[in-house]
Design an enzyme around this catalytic site. Structure first.
Site, short mmCIF file in Angstrom:
data_model
loop_
_atom_site.label_atom_id
_atom_site.label_comp_id
_atom_site.label_asym_id
_atom_site.label_seq_id
_atom_site.Cartn_x
_atom_site.Cartn_y
_atom_site.Cartn_z
N LEU A 194 0.82 -1.22 0.00
CA LEU A 194 0.00 0.00 0.00
C LEU A 194 0.85 1.26 0.00
O LEU A 194 0.35 2.34 -0.19
CB LEU A 194 -0.96 -0.02 1.19
CG LEU A 194 -1.88 -1.25 1.25
CD1 LEU A 194 -2.87 -1.11 2.40
CD2 LEU A 194 -2.61 -1.48 -0.06
N ARG A 195 2.14 1.12 0.27
CA ARG A 195 3.14 2.20 0.18
C ARG A 195 3.05 3.25 1.27
O ARG A 195 3.95 4.08 1.39
CB ARG A 195 3.07 2.91 -1.19
CG ARG A 195 3.14 2.00 -2.40
CD ARG A 195 4.44 1.21 -2.47
NE ARG A 195 4.62 0.59 -3.79
CZ ARG A 195 5.49 -0.38 -4.04
NH1 ARG A 195 6.26 -0.84 -3.08
NH2 ARG A 195 5.60 -0.89 -5.25
N ASP A 233 -0.44 -9.54 -5.32
CA ASP A 233 0.96 -9.09 -5.34
C ASP A 233 1.02 -7.63 -5.80
O ASP A 233 1.95 -7.22 -6.51
CB ASP A 233 1.80 -9.99 -6.24
CG ASP A 233 3.31 -9.84 -5.98
OD1 ASP A 233 3.67 -9.37 -4.89
OD2 ASP A 233 4.10 -10.18 -6.88
#
Lengths: 330, 426
Positions: free
Chosen positions: B62-63, B304
């Site tokens: 999700l950063r 992924d």
């Protein structure tokens, strides 16, 4: 599921616009390059070694990896075609200050260069640049990672044709570090497209990339056996760092099994020629006396390199000029 | 919280072997038994729509925190709903990494602010993912981490791995592991094979997966740790898992949706959009992965998901960053598997709902009355052409651009909270 990429080397008329790899080029285009180079080889023997085909064009040499011979022969080729040449050592320029490759490219485009000759350590770099460059700029790959070194392969083909003639009669051995070699990959594509009778790759398993046999070549681990009846022996450079770690134990053991010595050369056809893309490592992959001997055409390769690079540059430029001439008429 | 009545839906609930017309009743955030005559504040006529349990994604980046230029929890949780996903299990390789409860709390808070899909973090196995110092796994589990993962980072040694497995087994903490030996993977950027040789790209050999798998399997026998293998890529890897399962070892495994469609050949032309980690493998491997969905070797399919800013892919192939933005296309690609394999719609939905829920011990993944009301309503016949620029995910890096897809999510419910998606703009 997803679309196959187009061959970006060719323009919509199938003409060579960028020279990125041998793979994907027809025998006709390869022969066109060789024939054009034959014409230029004459120019290079004259007292005044210039033709005006690239007059008014600017060629930028972008070398992200150091190279003397390749860069110099490209520079000579461009100058003999009357182009202005810009040499940019990318190791010390803006990319080392954090500018992206694309930013660098945009800046050079803004300086209105017509052709980029690119050497880069990453496989696919020339391809990436060709995909992203302005449409009027031609890209010539001067070596990208382990992928391709197409002008080297073409000058090798020129040399073989010059000394040996018809490819369909020839057995050719490529010897050494195939795994790390962009030159070997390009040679295999060129030789198979030109219909060589037999391509033999000779190396220990540690220096052989995966599934090489699927490329229509014969793989040998025994150099002596591989030399039987061979017309052309191409030795590859073995870099010193391959001796560190587990790829190879030592230069001596390598030389004993894969070095081209006078005794080994005697196992090949009587008139076999010896080639090497240079720079040679004497006593590592080739005996000095063989490199300098009368069967060696290593220096002729360098000379022919100029004519071949002139041919590639002029063919690519003319494709772009014909396209722009057509669009300005319409 | 509102009560909802969903009427005349085609209900596909693999956990209960239901594939029939029916109604769903939602109250207090849960699915409730419905009988004719019951009233709801809102009634939704779902004629022509399929109702499925909200999908659970076992591995998404999700950063946030740390790389918000690539993606945010808000952007990715909305994208997830459009991909039919109501629970996102997020990777711990954020910045800071998920090795402290404060980071878990931050993620939960951002998730609460944004709404949309539920985020469940994976704990970093080691502090800073440095591969050496084990994290406070029990504390992180209590804070809400569903399992522990080393993301795509290496562990310092086999003895470190063994200790982590013993410690995790002590507290019944599941380990989600990428089976890839770091030294064999080296600086590889794609599958080692014909295409890597042709392109002169450094390959990651299949043995990087199988050697790591063999080692982890042996340690699992010894330590009793519960292992989930995340993103298996190869036929030989599947064979090892199949054998271990047959012998009764407590393991589960998934593969990514991309490995079920793409192969190393898609890298041809230096297509950096197909630069993934772990790498896309051969066509034979892809077929083996598809077969393993049917025979129980694989328990789940994950996205992924790896959203990137455009610059990340604008570089020569080896210098480009790996990964595919996979949330928006997850459900359409699952449905495409139904066209290309013997799997039914119910089968593929199970592999992305009940399958992941069971192996991670999560609520959801089912439409059983009493379960959490995570429901997705989709129009399975709605056709469209994949346009990554229209993704809700901030990452538009998808190689599926231009592919004809079908299956559009119209409504999503997360713990009974209704998100009408045709009207929501990201």
């Amino acid at each position: 599921m997803i679309n196959k990429p187009a061959n970006i080397q060719l323009d919509e008329h199938g003409r060579l616009k960028h020279f990125l790899s041998i793979e994907g080029l027809s025998r006709e285009i390869i022969n066109q390059i060789l024939d054009t180079a034959a014409g230029f080889a004459g120019v290079n023997d004259k007292a005044i070694k210039k033709v005006p085909l690239l007059r008014g064009k600017t060629v930028a040499n972008l070398f992200f990896e150091t190279s003397t011979r390749t860069r110099t022969t490209f520079e000579l080729a461009a100058k003999r075609l009357s182009a202005d040449v810009l040499n940019i050592n990318m190791n010390t320029s803006s990319t080392s200050k954090g500018e992206t490759l694309l930013d660098t490219l945009r800046n050079l485009e803004a300086m209105q260069c017509d052709m980029f000759v690119v050497r880069h350590q990453d496989s696919g770099a020339a391809h990436f640049i060709a995909e992203n460059v302005a449409p009027h700029v031609n890209i010539i790959n001067a070596g990208d990672g382990r992928h391709s070194h197409p002008t080297q392969a073409m000058l090798d083909m020129f040399t073989i044709r010059h000394f040996k003639g018809d490819f369909e009669k020839l057995r050719i051995a490529i010897v050494g570090d195939i795994s790390h070699s962009r030159v070997a990959r390009s040679q295999v594509h060129a030789l198979s497209t030109l219909g060589a009778r037999e391509i033999r790759l000779v190396s220990p398993k540690t220096l052989l990339p995966a599934e090489m046999a699927s490329f229509g070549v014969e793989v040998f681990h025994d150099f002596d056996a591989a030399l039987d009846g061979v017309d052309v022996i191409i030795m590859l450079r073995l870099q010193k760092e391959r001796m560190r770690g587990a790829l190879l134990p030592s230069a001596d053991e390598y030389y004993a099994r894969y070095g081209l010595t006078t005794e080994r050369l005697a196992l090949a056809a009587d008139d076999a020629i010896v080639m090497h893309p240079g720079p040679t490592n004497r006593g590592v992959e080739i005996e000095g006396i063989v490199a300098d001997g009368h069967r060696s055409v290593i220096l002729q390769q360098v000379t022919f390199g100029i004519a071949v690079r002139m041919a590639v540059m002029s063919i690519a430029i003319s494709a772009t000029e014909q396209s722009s001439a057509r669009s300005s008429h319409s | 919280m509102s009560t909802f009545l969903i009427r005349h839906a085609h209900i596909i609930d693999p956990a209960n072997n239901i594939d029939a017309q029916g109604d769903l009743y939602i109250a207090h955030g849960k699915l409730q038994p419905f009988a004719e005559g019951m009233e709801a504040e809102y009634t939704l006529d779902a004629t022509g729509l399929v109702a499925i349990p909200g999908l659970i994604d076992l591995y998404a980046r999700l950063r946030e925190p740390g790389q918000e230029k690539k993606a945010t929890i808000a952007s990715e949780t909305l994208a997830a709903l459009h991909g039919g996903i109501t629970t996102l299990i997020c990777s711990p390789d954020t910045d800071p990494v998920i090795d402290e409860t404060a980071t878990v709390e931050l993620i939960h808070r951002r998730n609460d602010d944004a709404g949309f899909a539920r985020v469940v973090p994976l704990a970093a196995m080691t502090q800073h993912l440095d591969g050496q110092q084990i994290s406070e796994l029990a504390t992180l589990r209590d804070a809400g981490c569903v399992a522990a993962s080393q993301a795509d980072c290496a562990l310092a040694s086999v003895s470190t791995l063994r200790s982590i497995m013993e410690y995790a087994a002590t507290f019944d903490i599941k380990l989600s592991m990428l089976a890839q030996d770091a030294s064999l993977a080296g600086n590889g950027v794609m599958h080692e094979g014909l295409t890597s040789t042709r392109m002169g790209l450094v390959g990651v050999p299949v043995v990087a997966e199988t050697v790591a798998l063999s080692m982890i399997l042996e340690l699992a026998w010894q330590t009793g740790a519960a292992i989930h293998f995340s993103r298996i890529t190869s036929a030989r890897g599947l064979a090892l898992i199949r054998d271990a399962k047959a012998q009764g070892l407590n393991i589960t495994a998934d593969t990514s949706i991309n490995h079920l469609f793409l192969t190393d050949k898609n890298v041809t032309g230096f297509n950096s959009l197909c630069h993934t980690q772990p790498p896309l493998r051969s066509a034979e491997d892809r077929q083996a992965l598809r077969d393993a969905l049917s025979d129980g070797t694989l328990d789940a399919i994950c996205t992924d998901h790896a959203p990137h800013d455009p610059d990340a892919k604008l570089a020569p192939f080896p210098a480009s960053e790996p990964g595919i933005s996979g949330l928006d296309t997850f459900l359409p690609l699952l449905l495409r598997l139904v066209d290309e394999t013997p799997l039914s719609v119910s089968d593929v939905i199970r592999l992305a709902s009940a399958g992941p829920a069971q192996l991670m011990g999560l609520d959801g993944g089912t439409l059983t009355p009493g379960a959490v009301a995570d429901v997705v309503l989709l129009d399975p016949t709605d056709n469209f052409t994949c346009d990554p620029h229209a993704f809700r995910s901030k990452g538009h890096n998808s190689p599926y651009e231009g592919s004809p897809l079908k299956g559009v999510v119209k409504h999503a419910f997360v713990s009974g909270q209704h998100y009408p998606l045709s009207q929501v703009e990201g």
